[in-house]
Design a protein around this motif. Structure first.
Motif, short mmCIF file in Angstrom:
data_model
loop_
_atom_site.label_atom_id
_atom_site.label_comp_id
_atom_site.label_asym_id
_atom_site.label_seq_id
_atom_site.Cartn_x
_atom_site.Cartn_y
_atom_site.Cartn_z
N ASP A 144 25.00 26.15 9.88
CA ASP A 144 26.14 26.67 10.86
C ASP A 144 26.35 28.69 10.69
OD1 ASP A 144 26.05 24.97 12.88
OD2 ASP A 144 28.25 24.06 12.97
N GLU A 164 27.86 10.71 16.85
CA GLU A 164 28.57 11.70 16.84
C GLU A 164 28.92 11.07 18.96
OE1 GLU A 164 26.52 15.86 15.88
OE2 GLU A 164 24.75 14.40 15.44
N THR A 216 22.75 23.73 17.24
CA THR A 216 24.41 24.34 15.83
C THR A 216 25.54 23.21 15.73
OG1 THR A 216 26.83 25.11 17.39
CG2 THR A 216 25.42 26.87 16.41
N GLU A 217 26.04 22.84 14.74
CA GLU A 217 26.88 21.73 14.89
C GLU A 217 28.23 21.91 15.36
OE1 GLU A 217 26.76 18.72 10.79
OE2 GLU A 217 26.07 20.96 10.28
N ASN A 218 28.49 22.73 14.76
CA ASN A 218 29.89 23.43 15.27
C ASN A 218 30.07 24.53 16.47
OD1 ASN A 218 31.78 21.53 13.85
ND2 ASN A 218 30.23 22.16 12.40
N SER A 259 20.81 24.18 13.07
CA SER A 259 21.97 23.41 11.86
C SER A 259 22.19 22.60 12.21
CB SER A 259 22.95 24.98 11.18
OG SER A 259 23.18 24.93 13.16
N GLN A 260 22.16 21.28 13.55
CA GLN A 260 22.30 20.00 14.09
C GLN A 260 21.33 19.00 12.57
OE1 GLN A 260 24.20 17.78 14.88
NE2 GLN A 260 23.97 18.01 16.56
N HIS A 261 22.26 18.45 13.38
CA HIS A 261 21.43 16.45 11.66
C HIS A 261 19.66 17.57 12.46
CE1 HIS A 261 25.61 15.82 10.14
NE2 HIS A 261 26.11 16.00 11.21
N SER A 275 28.94 20.52 18.98
CA SER A 275 28.33 20.65 19.21
C SER A 275 27.02 21.53 19.71
CB SER A 275 27.25 19.88 18.84
OG SER A 275 27.60 19.52 17.37
N ASP A 333 31.33 21.93 8.64
CA ASP A 333 32.52 20.71 9.39
C ASP A 333 34.00 21.40 9.42
OD1 ASP A 333 30.30 19.65 10.59
OD2 ASP A 333 30.61 18.96 9.05
N ARG A 379 32.25 15.76 18.11
CA ARG A 379 32.83 15.61 17.05
C ARG A 379 34.42 15.35 16.87
NH1 ARG A 379 29.58 18.49 13.83
NH2 ARG A 379 28.00 17.49 14.49
N SER A 410 23.05 8.77 15.30
CA SER A 410 23.88 9.80 14.33
C SER A 410 25.69 9.49 15.16
CB SER A 410 23.55 11.23 15.29
OG SER A 410 24.75 11.16 16.67
#
Length: 349
Positions: free
Chosen positions: A77, A305, A98-100, A49-51, A268, A181, A141, A303
């Protein structure tokens, strides 16, 4: 609260989606978003689910480095975390990105993760891996307040994110509560401020905030003067500034600092599934993306990040991560399910 997209569309941001696969390295494509996902038997299965650009850059570089084929399945996510839990030991996933971090804790609480190799955990900075050793950070982030310099002066900005619940901010700020997010930011607030204050803040959001589809839409609305300020993550602004500045030319970022909940830094996360058919290769992948080489891939991806690996500098445009003065939140116990319940109770979702 005025929604800038239909309620049904907003809700879909938090519900499971049809997940598309894409090839990483020499793994090839698993099909378009309209086709069923079919894992390739000889490829490391990366649920992400990351970019996309970051995941694909990591996957390709890893394959070039090791010769191990990869296949990426994309999702969001919480939706992807819950899907892995539903799949259980039958999940094709070898690695989850994951993003978060709250999405990773969903899987961790279900007992589905394999401990990360200690050598991999040693590659990231202090506080970037949980005491459980079940997963590791791979990027970070920061929460920020984006503001329109034509609509509001710096000395008029709120000193805390909690101030946005005050009556004087009614209709004057925007956010994207339907996205993972923002929900991670609220999870940090819940951990730092407790349930009563967080629920009151969410109730004020439901009553007073302008709701947008995502971070980019929030930034663009602030840039256009629809609202003077908005809550988002830092890297969307820096990415736009590095390009044509179409969505951010009239704006600046405000960092709350002072360990305010508005200075929350989200991690992440990367983890290996205990049910993986390729556990050694999965551990190699985590070791690669947290290594100096893998973290440089993150930085070079554009990115914006933060890199979390030791010895790797983030993009020089970013204020140093160590100087953001984030709140003392334990990112390894953030609970997205509790946040969704509270947001639903507030009538936001």
């Amino acid at each position: 609260m005025r929604r800038h997209l239909g309620a049904a569309a907003l809700l879909t941001l938090t519900l499971p989606l049809v997940l598309a696969a894409c090839g990483g390295g020499s793994g090839g494509s698993g099909g378009s978003g309209d086709e069923p996902f079919e894992p390739q038997a000889d490829a490391l299965q990366i649920y992400s689910s990351q970019h996309r650009n970051v995941t694909e850059a990591w996957a390709q570089a890893f394959t070039e480095e090791t010769g191990i084929k990869t296949q990426v399945r994309e999702g969001q996510d919480a939706s992807m975390g819950h899907m892995i839990v539903e799949e259980g030991e039958a999940s094709p996933a070898d690695v989850f990105l994951t993003e978060n971090s709250p999405a990773m804790t969903i899987v961790e609480r279900a007992g589905l993760l394999e401990p990360v190799d200690p050598a991999t955990l040693a590659q990231v900075g202090e506080g970037m891996a949980p005491s459980s050793g079940q997963w590791t950070a791979m990027a970070a982030r920061s929460t920020v307040l984006v503001y329109n310099t034509d609509e509001i002066s710096e000395d008029e900005l709120p000193t805390s994110i909690m101030d946005l619940a005050e009556p004087e901010w009614a209709g004057r700020w925007g956010a994207a509560p339907g996205g993972a997010d923002f929900q991670a930011i609220v999870a940090g607030m819940l951990s730092d401020q407790g349930e009563q204050k967080t629920q009151a803040w969410l109730d004020a959001l439901a009553e007073n905030a302008e709701v947008y589809q995502n971070n980019i839409a929030t930034m663009q609305a602030v840039n256009a003067g629809e609202v003077p300020v908005g809550i988002m993550y830092h890297y969307y602004w820096y990415r736009d500034q590095a390009g044509d500045k179409e969505g951010s030319a009239n704006t600046k970022l405000h960092y709350f600092g002072d360990q305010d909940p508005g200075a929350f830094v989200s991690l992440s996360a990367g983890g290996v599934l205990a049910s993986s058919d390729m556990p050694d290769e999965a551990q190699q992948f985590l070791a690669y993306i947290t290594s100096p080489e893998g973290q440089q891939v993150l930085v070079d991806s554009g990115s914006m990040e933060y890199a979390v690996g030791t010895g790797v500098e983030s993009d020089p445009a970013l204020p140093p991560l160590a100087e953001l003065d984030a709140p003392p939140v334990d990112p390894f116990t953030l609970n997205s399910d509790d946040v969704l319940t509270m947001m639903t109770d507030a009538g936001i979702l």
